[in-house]
Scaffold this motif. Structure first.
Motif, PDB file in Angstrom:
ATOM      1  N   VAL A 283     -35.817  -6.950 -30.552  1.00 38.97           N
ATOM      2  CA  VAL A 283     -34.644  -7.311 -31.338  1.00 38.97           C
ATOM      3  C   VAL A 283     -34.074  -8.627 -30.814  1.00 38.97           C
ATOM      4  O   VAL A 283     -34.040  -8.873 -29.604  1.00 38.97           O
ATOM      5  CB  VAL A 283     -33.578  -6.186 -31.289  1.00 38.97           C
ATOM      6  N   LEU A 284     -33.648  -9.485 -31.734  1.00 41.44           N
ATOM      7  CA  LEU A 284     -33.071 -10.762 -31.338  1.00 41.44           C
ATOM      8  C   LEU A 284     -31.680 -10.555 -30.756  1.00 41.44           C
ATOM      9  O   LEU A 284     -30.970  -9.594 -31.122  1.00 41.44           O
ATOM     10  CB  LEU A 284     -32.994 -11.695 -32.550  1.00 41.44           C
ATOM     11  N   PRO A 285     -31.251 -11.438 -29.857  1.00 38.57           N
ATOM     12  CA  PRO A 285     -29.900 -11.326 -29.284  1.00 38.57           C
ATOM     13  C   PRO A 285     -28.842 -11.350 -30.384  1.00 38.57           C
ATOM     14  O   PRO A 285     -28.963 -12.062 -31.376  1.00 38.57           O
ATOM     15  CB  PRO A 285     -29.804 -12.560 -28.383  1.00 38.57           C
ATOM     16  N   GLY A 286     -27.810 -10.541 -30.188  1.00 40.82           N
ATOM     17  CA  GLY A 286     -26.716 -10.510 -31.156  1.00 40.82           C
ATOM     18  C   GLY A 286     -26.772  -9.342 -32.105  1.00 40.82           C
ATOM     19  O   GLY A 286     -25.789  -9.074 -32.811  1.00 40.82           O
ATOM     20  N   TRP A 287     -27.922  -8.639 -32.150  1.00 46.05           N
ATOM     21  CA  TRP A 287     -28.050  -7.491 -33.035  1.00 46.05           C
ATOM     22  C   TRP A 287     -28.134  -6.208 -32.226  1.00 46.05           C
ATOM     23  O   TRP A 287     -28.582  -6.203 -31.079  1.00 46.05           O
ATOM     24  CB  TRP A 287     -29.281  -7.627 -33.929  1.00 46.05           C
ATOM     25  N   PHE A 336     -26.345  -0.715 -38.428  1.00 48.23           N
ATOM     26  CA  PHE A 336     -27.196  -1.558 -37.583  1.00 48.23           C
ATOM     27  C   PHE A 336     -27.395  -2.937 -38.206  1.00 48.23           C
ATOM     28  O   PHE A 336     -28.345  -3.642 -37.859  1.00 48.23           O
ATOM     29  CB  PHE A 336     -28.548  -0.861 -37.382  1.00 48.23           C
ATOM     30  N   SER A 337     -26.495  -3.307 -39.118  1.00 49.14           N
ATOM     31  CA  SER A 337     -26.480  -4.640 -39.753  1.00 49.14           C
ATOM     32  C   SER A 337     -27.767  -4.930 -40.515  1.00 49.14           C
ATOM     33  O   SER A 337     -28.199  -6.076 -40.606  1.00 49.14           O
ATOM     34  CB  SER A 337     -26.255  -5.727 -38.694  1.00 49.14           C
ATOM     35  N   VAL A 338     -28.392  -3.896 -41.079  1.00 48.24           N
ATOM     36  CA  VAL A 338     -29.639  -4.088 -41.809  1.00 48.24           C
ATOM     37  C   VAL A 338     -29.342  -4.520 -43.242  1.00 48.24           C
ATOM     38  O   VAL A 338     -28.634  -3.834 -43.972  1.00 48.24           O
ATOM     39  CB  VAL A 338     -30.480  -2.800 -41.810  1.00 48.24           C
ATOM     40  N   LYS A 339     -29.900  -5.656 -43.654  1.00 49.64           N
ATOM     41  CA  LYS A 339     -29.741  -6.134 -45.033  1.00 49.64           C
ATOM     42  C   LYS A 339     -31.052  -6.071 -45.816  1.00 49.64           C
ATOM     43  O   LYS A 339     -31.039  -6.054 -47.040  1.00 49.64           O
ATOM     44  CB  LYS A 339     -29.200  -7.562 -45.027  1.00 49.64           C
ATOM     45  N   ALA A 340     -32.169  -6.081 -45.121  1.00 45.77           N
ATOM     46  CA  ALA A 340     -33.473  -5.927 -45.762  1.00 45.77           C
ATOM     47  C   ALA A 340     -34.404  -5.261 -44.769  1.00 45.77           C
ATOM     48  O   ALA A 340     -34.283  -5.474 -43.551  1.00 45.77           O
ATOM     49  CB  ALA A 340     -34.041  -7.275 -46.190  1.00 45.77           C
ATOM     50  N   LYS A 341     -35.327  -4.455 -45.292  1.00 47.46           N
ATOM     51  CA  LYS A 341     -36.237  -3.769 -44.362  1.00 47.46           C
ATOM     52  C   LYS A 341     -37.587  -3.530 -45.014  1.00 47.46           C
ATOM     53  O   LYS A 341     -37.721  -3.440 -46.246  1.00 47.46           O
ATOM     54  CB  LYS A 341     -35.639  -2.460 -43.862  1.00 47.46           C
ATOM     55  N   LEU A 342     -38.598  -3.436 -44.138  1.00 49.26           N
ATOM     56  CA  LEU A 342     -39.972  -3.165 -44.540  1.00 49.26           C
ATOM     57  C   LEU A 342     -40.494  -2.059 -43.633  1.00 49.26           C
ATOM     58  O   LEU A 342     -40.432  -2.185 -42.400  1.00 49.26           O
ATOM     59  CB  LEU A 342     -40.829  -4.428 -44.406  1.00 49.26           C
ATOM     60  N   VAL A 343     -40.985  -0.970 -44.241  1.00 53.60           N
ATOM     61  CA  VAL A 343     -41.395   0.207 -43.472  1.00 53.60           C
ATOM     62  C   VAL A 343     -42.802   0.621 -43.897  1.00 53.60           C
ATOM     63  O   VAL A 343     -43.080   0.775 -45.092  1.00 53.60           O
ATOM     64  CB  VAL A 343     -40.421   1.387 -43.690  1.00 53.60           C
ATOM     65  N   GLN A 360     -34.356  -7.193 -41.364  1.00 51.33           N
ATOM     66  CA  GLN A 360     -33.696  -8.499 -41.451  1.00 51.33           C
ATOM     67  C   GLN A 360     -32.210  -8.232 -41.489  1.00 51.33           C
ATOM     68  O   GLN A 360     -31.719  -7.531 -42.387  1.00 51.33           O
ATOM     69  CB  GLN A 360     -34.163  -9.273 -42.689  1.00 51.33           C
ATOM     70  N   CYS A 361     -31.480  -8.765 -40.530  1.00 58.07           N
ATOM     71  CA  CYS A 361     -30.055  -8.453 -40.398  1.00 58.07           C
ATOM     72  C   CYS A 361     -29.152  -9.601 -40.836  1.00 58.07           C
ATOM     73  O   CYS A 361     -28.033  -9.376 -41.296  1.00 58.07           O
ATOM     74  CB  CYS A 361     -29.750  -8.087 -38.941  1.00 58.07           C
ATOM     75  N   ALA A 362     -29.605 -10.823 -40.690  1.00 56.69           N
ATOM     76  CA  ALA A 362     -28.743 -11.973 -40.996  1.00 56.69           C
ATOM     77  C   ALA A 362     -28.536 -12.154 -42.487  1.00 56.69           C
ATOM     78  O   ALA A 362     -27.472 -12.586 -42.937  1.00 56.69           O
ATOM     79  CB  ALA A 362     -29.343 -13.244 -40.383  1.00 56.69           C
TER      80      ALA A 362
END
Length: 644
Positions: A283-287, A336-343, A360-362
């Motif tokens: 996970v990227l910093p900030g999330w 968890f600030s999720v705006k798009a996801k791929l599963v 994708q959270c941003a």
């Protein structure tokens, strides 16, 4: 391909006119850049490294076949155009007289932009194909310099004038590159310019342009696919480098996160009670980090799990705008600030093990088919790695079973050897009777047969005895006790007294230590070494054997038994010696350096010696040169636990 590799095969194909145009694709385990470059240099159109995905291989083959067909068509068309240009050059006088007919002839060609230039490069005529490709009407373009179709970078470099100069000097020139239409759009052009001459000199140029943007895009897409496949292969290789489950999973999420440039990538595992948790995360910093959090069964209910087991892939571009997402799920992922996801599912042995998830959270994100397929393939590789980890665990259990099996085999060997010795004893007994009672009846050949039979039976008896000794060195070893080596050597010399007298040899023994050892095995060890020294003697020279010892260093055991002084015992002789290149061979089972007619033996003696030394946590090696004798060095701990 007997005698040659794939690179040479490709080179030979490309060197022959009959096979030169066949597209060659490398499929290989060689993944180094130098191998890829070499493959492309010898003429390959593509380079695929293992492991292979058959869909990707099929797609590449189909693409190259299409490209080959296009190239053939283009070559045929180019050849036709070249022939037409050549014919026009040969018939310039006739073409000048029939210029109007020629203009009408080319007017209807729509797939090629054909136009005439004067000696300065200005357009004097063109066909409807030029209007279609360039976007200009003839009235808009005639009289303008042909460089108006070139992008700014080509104009600054002077490329149009350079092409005309080459055509004027060499007769014709070909070129490829971006060209600009009237509306500002660009297309990839295949251009041929030919000089037109008459008796007065250069009269102008003919120029043929073809739009090959579609072919160029196909080539670029092929190159992108190649780069992606290489990247996927590298990720797969990193995953498979380790069978440590935790390391495999963390490597997978880290590589996926870098490839997709996603804000968060995790592996979610389902537990037997229906709950689940993230077992690996990048996970990227900030999330918010999800690693280790346990989620209830309601997050992925049974019907969802069944869909994933059937291969479902969940691709959400915008969580807030997706129509098929329940409000509670939207609320959950927003934590968890999720705006798009791929599963994509991870399936092992037809069971749903877990999920590979990209977030994708941003901002929202459209997931491409390539990204989806890549994630699916990586999930398959993770499944393979997990299966391998399970197999490793099974292999460990198998090794334990094998150890038990080996013990049973030792018992079997003992029983089998007993059963083998019984018929041998009968062969030897009846052979002795034949020799005693019928020696005078048999002719010389008959007596020779009996002698050979007896010798073979004796060798078999010796071999069985040596095999039993070798197999029992660990299974029937005695506990270690305090052993006075000087007494052991004295007993051995007593046993070898007759052989020493027969050979006229002597054995010099220096002071030897008292060590922790198995006394019977120490006796076997020195009897073999001293016996060999007496046996492998030089002709017409009595054997001389020297036995000495010294304390060399402290040995640190790998167990909790601590350390012990290490003594080196040397057995040196003046015999025939051996070549140092056979050093490893002489300690192997059944390995002999000499013919049996020269020196007796089964080839087991030194193998038994090494196994005895290794059982005592020591080492055995040798130094020798042909005709210069041999020196055997035994390193043994002085003191060990006496219950080993």
């Amino acid at each position: 391909m007997p005698g040659i590799d794939g690179f040479e095969t490709c080179r030979r194909l490309k060197a022959q006119e009959a096979t030169r145009d066949i597209p060659v694709i490398f499929m290989t385990a060689l993944s180094e850049t130098v191998d890829k470059v070499k493959g492309l240099q010898v003429g390959a159109v593509d380079y695929i490294t293992k492991p292979l995905q058959h869909e990707e291989v099929l797609a590449r083959v189909q693409t190259h076949l299409r490209l080959r067909n296009l190239n053939k068509q283009l070559q045929a068309q180019n050849l036709q155009l070249e022939q037409e240009i050549k014919q026009r050059q040969q018939q310039e006088e006739a073409l000048r007289q029939s210029e109007e007919r020629f203009r009408l002839a080319i007017e209807g060609i729509k797939d090629y932009a054909i136009f005439m230039l004067d000696a300065e490069g200005c357009i004097v005529s063109w066909n409807t194909g030029a209007e279609r490709i360039k976007g200009y009407q003839a009235t808009e373009i005639i009289g303008r310099h042909f460089s108006c179709f070139y992008p700014e970078a080509d104009l600054q470099s002077g490329k149009p004038q350079q092409l005309l100069q080459i055509a004027a000097e060499e007769g014709q020139v070909k070129d490829e590159g971006w060209r600009v239409r009237k509306d500002g759009s660009r297309f990839w052009a295949d251009v041929a310019i030919a000089a037109l001459r008459d008796e007065k000199g250069l009269r102008g140029f003919s120029k043929v342009t073809r739009d090959i943007t579609e072919r160029k895009q196909a080539e670029q897409e092929l190159q992108r696919q190649y780069q992606r496949s290489q990247l996927f292969a590298e990720v797969t290789f990193k995953i498979r480098q380790s069978l440590q489950l935790k390391e495999v999973l963390q490597t997978a999420v880290a590589e996926v996160q870098k490839i997709l440039q996603a804000d968060r990538v995790l592996i979610y595992r389902f537990w037997s009670d229906g709950t689940g948790s993230s077992v690996a995360e990048a996970v990227l910093p900030g999330w918010v980090a999800i690693l280790g959090q346990k989620f209830p069964e309601e997050v992925f209910p049974e019907d969802y799990r069944q869909l994933y087991l059937l291969g479902r892939i969940c691709r959400i571009t915008d969580v807030e705008k997706e129509e098929n997402i329940s409000p509670c799920l939207v609320e959950f992922v927003q934590q968890f600030s999720v705006k798009a996801k791929l599963v994509v599912p991870i399936i092992i042995k037809q069971e749903l093990w877990g999920l590979l998830v990209a977030h994708q959270c941003a901002n929202p994100r459209y997931w491409t088919d390539f990204e989806t397929e890549l994630l699916r393939q990586l999930a398959d590789q993770i499944g393979i790695a997990l299966t391998q980890a399970q197999l490793l665990e099974q292999e460990t259990r198998f090794s334990q079973q094998l150890a038990r099996s080996n013990a049973e085999l030792q018992q079997f060997a003992s029983i089998a050897s007993h059963d083998l010795q019984e018929p041998l004893r009968k062969i030897q007994a009846f052979g002795n009777r034949l020799q005693d009672k019928y020696r005078d009846v048999l002719n010389e050949q008959g007596r020779d047969y009996i002698q050979r039979m007896q010798n073979a039976a004796h060798r078999m008896q010796t071999l069985i005895d040596d095999l039993l000794i070798f197999s029992r060195l660990t299974t029937r070893a005695q506990p270690l006790v305090s052993v006075v080596l000087a007494e052991v050597i004295a007993e051995v010399l007593s046993d070898l007294e007759v052989l020493i007298q027969q050979t006229g040899g002597r054995v010099e023994v220096s002071e030897l230590p008292t060590i922790s050892a198995d006394p019977l095995q120490m006796r076997q060890l020195f009897q073999n070494l001293i016996g060999n020294a007496l046996k492998f003697r030089r002709a017409n020279e009595p054997p001389c054997v020297k036995i000495s010892s010294q304390i060399v260093e402290q040995l640190q055991f790998t167990t909790d038994s601590g350390s012990a002084a290490l003594c080196q015992i040397t057995v040196e002789d003046n015999g025939i010696g051996f070549d140092a290149k056979y050093l490893d061979r002489i300690f192997q089972v059944f390995q002999r350096l000499h013919n049996r007619s020269e020196y007796e033996g089964t080839g087991m003696g030194l193998a038994i010696c090494r196994k005895i030394v290794e059982r005592h946590r020591g080492t055995l090696t040798a130094e020798s040169q042909p005709g210069q004798g041999a020196k055997f060095m035994i390193a043994l701990p002085v003191n060990q636990l006496l219950d080993q």
